[in-house]
Scaffold this motif. Structure first.
Motif, PDB file in Angstrom:
ATOM      1  N   ILE A   5      -8.727  10.204   9.411  1.00 22.91           N
ATOM      2  CA  ILE A   5      -7.562   9.720   8.684  1.00 22.91           C
ATOM      3  C   ILE A   5      -6.346   9.845   9.597  1.00 22.91           C
ATOM      4  CG2 ILE A   5      -6.161   9.986   6.627  1.00 22.91           C
ATOM      5  CD1 ILE A   5      -9.063   9.183   6.087  1.00 22.91           C
ATOM      6  N   LYS A   7      -2.229   9.504  10.425  1.00 28.31           N
ATOM      7  CA  LYS A   7      -0.920   9.620   9.798  1.00 28.31           C
ATOM      8  C   LYS A   7       0.108   8.856  10.625  1.00 28.31           C
ATOM      9  CE  LYS A   7      -2.019  12.034   6.237  1.00 28.31           C
ATOM     10  NZ  LYS A   7      -1.892  11.457   4.894  1.00 28.31           N
ATOM     11  N   ASP A 203      -1.943   6.072   5.087  1.00 29.16           N
ATOM     12  CA  ASP A 203      -3.302   6.156   4.546  1.00 29.16           C
ATOM     13  C   ASP A 203      -4.291   5.298   5.326  1.00 29.16           C
ATOM     14  OD1 ASP A 203      -2.476   7.857   2.429  1.00 29.16           O
ATOM     15  OD2 ASP A 203      -1.681   6.120   1.371  1.00 29.16           O
ATOM     16  N   GLU A 234       5.226   6.722  -1.458  1.00 29.76           N
ATOM     17  CA  GLU A 234       3.938   6.750  -2.151  1.00 29.76           C
ATOM     18  C   GLU A 234       3.879   5.613  -3.160  1.00 29.76           C
ATOM     19  OE1 GLU A 234       2.219  11.028  -2.635  1.00 29.76           O
ATOM     20  OE2 GLU A 234       4.333  11.096  -3.269  1.00 29.76           O
TER      21      GLU A 234
END
Length: 256
Positions: A5, A7, A203, A234
């Motif tokens: 993942i 960032k 994400d 978000e």
């Protein structure tokens, strides 16, 4: 194979097709100048802290001509707080602006809202660039919205380059070349951009051969609230994925 993942900085886009303005986060002035098809030749600086600017006595605005723009491009704009400008073709026509037009430009820079059309016949401007914190919350009026898609394409390309090279520490290791993202592919997101969409590099998921970047809708916090904080952007749900195939050097989009 296990996926890692990554960032990275999310890009947010909210587009108004009626008055041709785009609110963004994650796209800087430098991104704008590197990505735009037809960069401004001269800019009338409505709010700024650029020390090399010239002064126009008729409007009491500072300005930068094409010979100074390379220096402005390198300036620490993100540290300026307010940074607002409109491009123009000829300083002689700037000297013909009426008091009403100067007042409208002041209002535009102060409130971020236009009283009349933000595109002035005397200026022949293609852009109005407004920000209180460059890269965090920008509002740009585009005479031609195709110009925005080129800016967005550059910002996405830059983030993808960072993803594919972030672990390269040896100078002799060859960096992967990222293909330019087709503008027509980005236009497929136009409906989402009208609602306000995140291209969520926060994400993004990288596997051996591809990078998947989710496209999210419905911010959990209002952009004006985010302007006053350093929180990550978000969103509530994913509607599509932007895919880059590192083996084929090709871009694609999948729904959901």
């Amino acid at each position: 194979m296990k996926k890692e993942i990554l960032k990275q900085q999310t890009i947010y886009v909210h587009m108004d097709n009626v008055i041709n303005n785009v609110v963004t986060s994650g796209i800087t002035f430098c991104d704008f100048m590197n990505g735009v098809m037809s960069p401004p030749q001269n800019v009338l600086l409505l709010k700024h802290q650029f020390p090399e600017a010239s002064f126009n006595a008729h409007t009491s605005f500072h300005y930068s001509e094409v010979s100074d723009l390379s220096e402005l491009k390198k300036a620490p704009v993100s540290q300026y707080a307010d940074f607002c400008w409109v491009d123009f073709e000829d300083i002689d026509l700037v000297n013909q602006l009426t008091a009403q037009e100067v007042a409208e430009l002041l209002y535009l820079a102060h409130t971020g809202r236009h009283l009349r059309s933000p595109f002035y016949y005397k200026l022949q401007n293609n852009f109005v660039y407004l920000t209180k914190e460059d890269g965090r919350y920008n509002k740009v009026y585009y005479r031609n919205l195709d110009q925005f898609y080129h800016v967005l394409g550059y910002a996405i390309w830059k983030n993808m380059m960072q993803m594919t090279t972030e672990k390269i520490v040896l100078p002799f290791v060859k960096r992967k070349k990222i293909a330019d993202i087709p503008v027509e592919l980005l236009k497929k997101f136009a409906e989402y951009f009208r609602e306000g969409a995140c291209i969520s590099f926060d994400d993004a998921v990288k596997s051996r051969n591809q990078i998947e970047v989710p496209i999210g809708l419905n911010l959990k916090d209002d952009m004006q609230e985010l302007l006053r904080s350093s929180d990550l952007i978000e969103y509530e749900h994913v509607v599509a994925h932007l895919i880059y195939d590192m083996k084929q050097n090709e871009w694609s989009v999948i729904d959901g």
